[in-house]
Design a protein around this motif. Structure first.
Motif, PDB file in Angstrom:
ATOM      1  N   GLY A   1      37.774  34.119  49.831  1.00 56.52           N
ATOM      2  CA  GLY A   1      38.695  35.846  50.864  1.00 56.52           C
ATOM      3  C   GLY A   1      38.919  36.814  49.952  1.00 56.52           C
ATOM      4  O   GLY A   1      38.402  38.091  50.698  1.00 56.52           O
ATOM      5  N   GLN A   2      39.000  36.622  48.870  1.00 55.13           N
ATOM      6  CA  GLN A   2      39.044  37.801  48.105  1.00 55.13           C
ATOM      7  C   GLN A   2      38.104  38.752  47.630  1.00 55.13           C
ATOM      8  O   GLN A   2      37.716  40.206  47.764  1.00 55.13           O
ATOM      9  CB  GLN A   2      39.847  37.895  47.097  1.00 55.13           C
ATOM     10  CG  GLN A   2      41.410  36.828  46.720  1.00 55.13           C
ATOM     11  CD  GLN A   2      41.288  36.697  45.100  1.00 55.13           C
ATOM     12  OE1 GLN A   2      41.308  36.228  44.683  1.00 55.13           O
ATOM     13  NE2 GLN A   2      43.527  36.470  44.871  1.00 55.13           N
TER      14      GLN A   2
ATOM     15  N   LYS B   1      47.913  40.381  44.730  1.00 56.40           N
ATOM     16  CA  LYS B   1      47.481  39.306  43.639  1.00 56.40           C
ATOM     17  C   LYS B   1      46.126  39.895  43.354  1.00 56.40           C
ATOM     18  O   LYS B   1      46.285  39.699  41.819  1.00 56.40           O
ATOM     19  CB  LYS B   1      46.845  38.036  44.807  1.00 56.40           C
ATOM     20  CG  LYS B   1      46.972  36.971  43.748  1.00 56.40           C
ATOM     21  CD  LYS B   1      47.682  36.160  43.794  1.00 56.40           C
ATOM     22  CE  LYS B   1      47.261  35.058  43.080  1.00 56.40           C
ATOM     23  NZ  LYS B   1      48.211  34.228  41.687  1.00 56.40           N
ATOM     24  N   LEU B   2      45.750  40.812  43.409  1.00 60.92           N
ATOM     25  CA  LEU B   2      44.156  41.026  43.344  1.00 60.92           C
ATOM     26  C   LEU B   2      44.782  42.642  42.469  1.00 60.92           C
ATOM     27  O   LEU B   2      44.625  42.182  40.346  1.00 60.92           O
ATOM     28  CB  LEU B   2      43.661  42.159  44.099  1.00 60.92           C
ATOM     29  CG  LEU B   2      43.007  40.992  45.289  1.00 60.92           C
ATOM     30  CD1 LEU B   2      41.933  41.746  46.033  1.00 60.92           C
ATOM     31  CD2 LEU B   2      41.692  40.271  44.256  1.00 60.92           C
TER      32      LEU B   2
ATOM     33  N   LEU C   1      42.164  44.989  40.778  1.00 61.12           N
ATOM     34  CA  LEU C   1      42.454  45.904  42.048  1.00 61.12           C
ATOM     35  C   LEU C   1      43.732  47.521  40.889  1.00 61.12           C
ATOM     36  O   LEU C   1      44.992  46.873  40.486  1.00 61.12           O
ATOM     37  CB  LEU C   1      43.135  46.254  43.172  1.00 61.12           C
ATOM     38  CG  LEU C   1      42.261  45.849  43.700  1.00 61.12           C
ATOM     39  CD1 LEU C   1      42.859  45.508  45.514  1.00 61.12           C
ATOM     40  CD2 LEU C   1      41.124  46.752  44.840  1.00 61.12           C
ATOM     41  N   ILE C   2      43.822  48.736  40.896  1.00 61.21           N
ATOM     42  CA  ILE C   2      44.777  49.362  40.562  1.00 61.21           C
ATOM     43  C   ILE C   2      45.141  49.944  42.110  1.00 61.21           C
ATOM     44  O   ILE C   2      44.105  50.836  43.014  1.00 61.21           O
ATOM     45  CB  ILE C   2      44.658  50.783  40.159  1.00 61.21           C
ATOM     46  CG1 ILE C   2      44.066  50.242  38.460  1.00 61.21           C
ATOM     47  CG2 ILE C   2      45.362  51.570  40.198  1.00 61.21           C
ATOM     48  CD1 ILE C   2      43.257  50.662  37.823  1.00 61.21           C
ATOM     49  N   LYS C   3      46.657  49.804  42.350  1.00 59.93           N
ATOM     50  CA  LYS C   3      47.144  50.421  43.912  1.00 59.93           C
ATOM     51  C   LYS C   3      47.863  51.734  43.040  1.00 59.93           C
ATOM     52  O   LYS C   3      49.214  52.401  42.543  1.00 59.93           O
ATOM     53  CB  LYS C   3      48.221  49.820  43.699  1.00 59.93           C
ATOM     54  CG  LYS C   3      48.055  48.689  44.925  1.00 59.93           C
ATOM     55  CD  LYS C   3      48.955  47.077  45.191  1.00 59.93           C
ATOM     56  CE  LYS C   3      50.365  47.708  45.630  1.00 59.93           C
ATOM     57  NZ  LYS C   3      50.947  46.590  46.018  1.00 59.93           N
TER      58      LYS C   3
ATOM     59  N   THR D   1      41.694  51.286  44.062  1.00 63.23           N
ATOM     60  CA  THR D   1      40.264  51.427  43.331  1.00 63.23           C
ATOM     61  C   THR D   1      40.068  50.416  41.896  1.00 63.23           C
ATOM     62  O   THR D   1      41.331  49.017  41.983  1.00 63.23           O
ATOM     63  CB  THR D   1      40.616  52.533  42.441  1.00 63.23           C
ATOM     64  OG1 THR D   1      41.836  52.790  41.485  1.00 63.23           O
ATOM     65  CG2 THR D   1      40.284  54.139  43.732  1.00 63.23           C
ATOM     66  N   LEU D   2      38.893  50.144  41.989  1.00 62.73           N
ATOM     67  CA  LEU D   2      38.815  49.243  41.565  1.00 62.73           C
ATOM     68  C   LEU D   2      38.956  49.167  39.765  1.00 62.73           C
ATOM     69  O   LEU D   2      38.628  50.320  39.772  1.00 62.73           O
ATOM     70  CB  LEU D   2      37.042  48.166  41.381  1.00 62.73           C
ATOM     71  CG  LEU D   2      36.876  47.596  42.723  1.00 62.73           C
ATOM     72  CD1 LEU D   2      35.512  47.796  43.028  1.00 62.73           C
ATOM     73  CD2 LEU D   2      37.602  46.780  43.489  1.00 62.73           C
TER      74      LEU D   2
END
Length: 136
Positions: free
Chosen positions: A33-34, A69-70, A76-78, A89-90
């Motif tokens: 799913g991720q 979780k990611l 990921l960056i929030k 962004t990754l």
């Protein structure tokens, strides 16, 4: 008894794809799913969580837990923009995962389509696109 319905074959292919993908992504610490989150953010850098949730047709709560979780696992960056809104962004790890996720898609296609000619492969993909909900 021969089962000849689109729903049957779709379900069988989905189960096979999920198992294959899970096995390949396990090394990265990702699950099936991720993968879709990684691919979406990789193709839409600086998207909002709302855009991602809408595009992937997900439940808001599930989407937010997955994004958190990611981010917690370094994919990921929030990045906060203003107020409560933020962009996704990754990270460098996320970009590596993006490349692997894409390769998994192509590798699975290659294994499943080997018995078809190039013309049959293109016909199959065109027909699936024609009946799919999301037009490419």
């Amino acid at each position: 008894m021969l089962i000849s319905t689109l729903s049957y074959y779709t379900t069988e292919l989905y189960k096979e794809f999920a198992a294959y993908t899970t096995e390949k992504l396990h090394e990265l610490g990702l699950n099936f799913g991720q993968m879709y989150f990684i691919i979406y953010v990789g193709k839409h850098p600086e998207c909002t969580p709302s855009e991602l949730t809408s595009a992937l047709k997900l439940d808001w709560g599930h989407s937010q837990r997955s994004v958190a979780k990611l981010a917690e696992n370094g994919f990921l960056i929030k990045e906060k923009k203003s107020g409560r809104s933020y962009r996704l962004t990754l990270t460098s790890l996320g970009k590596q995962a993006f490349d692997v996720c894409h390769q998994v898609l192509f590798d699975w296609d290659a294994t499943k389509l080997t018995g078809l000619t190039n013309e049959e492969q293109q016909l199959l993909l065109n027909l699936l696109c024609k009946i799919s909900i999301q037009k490419v």
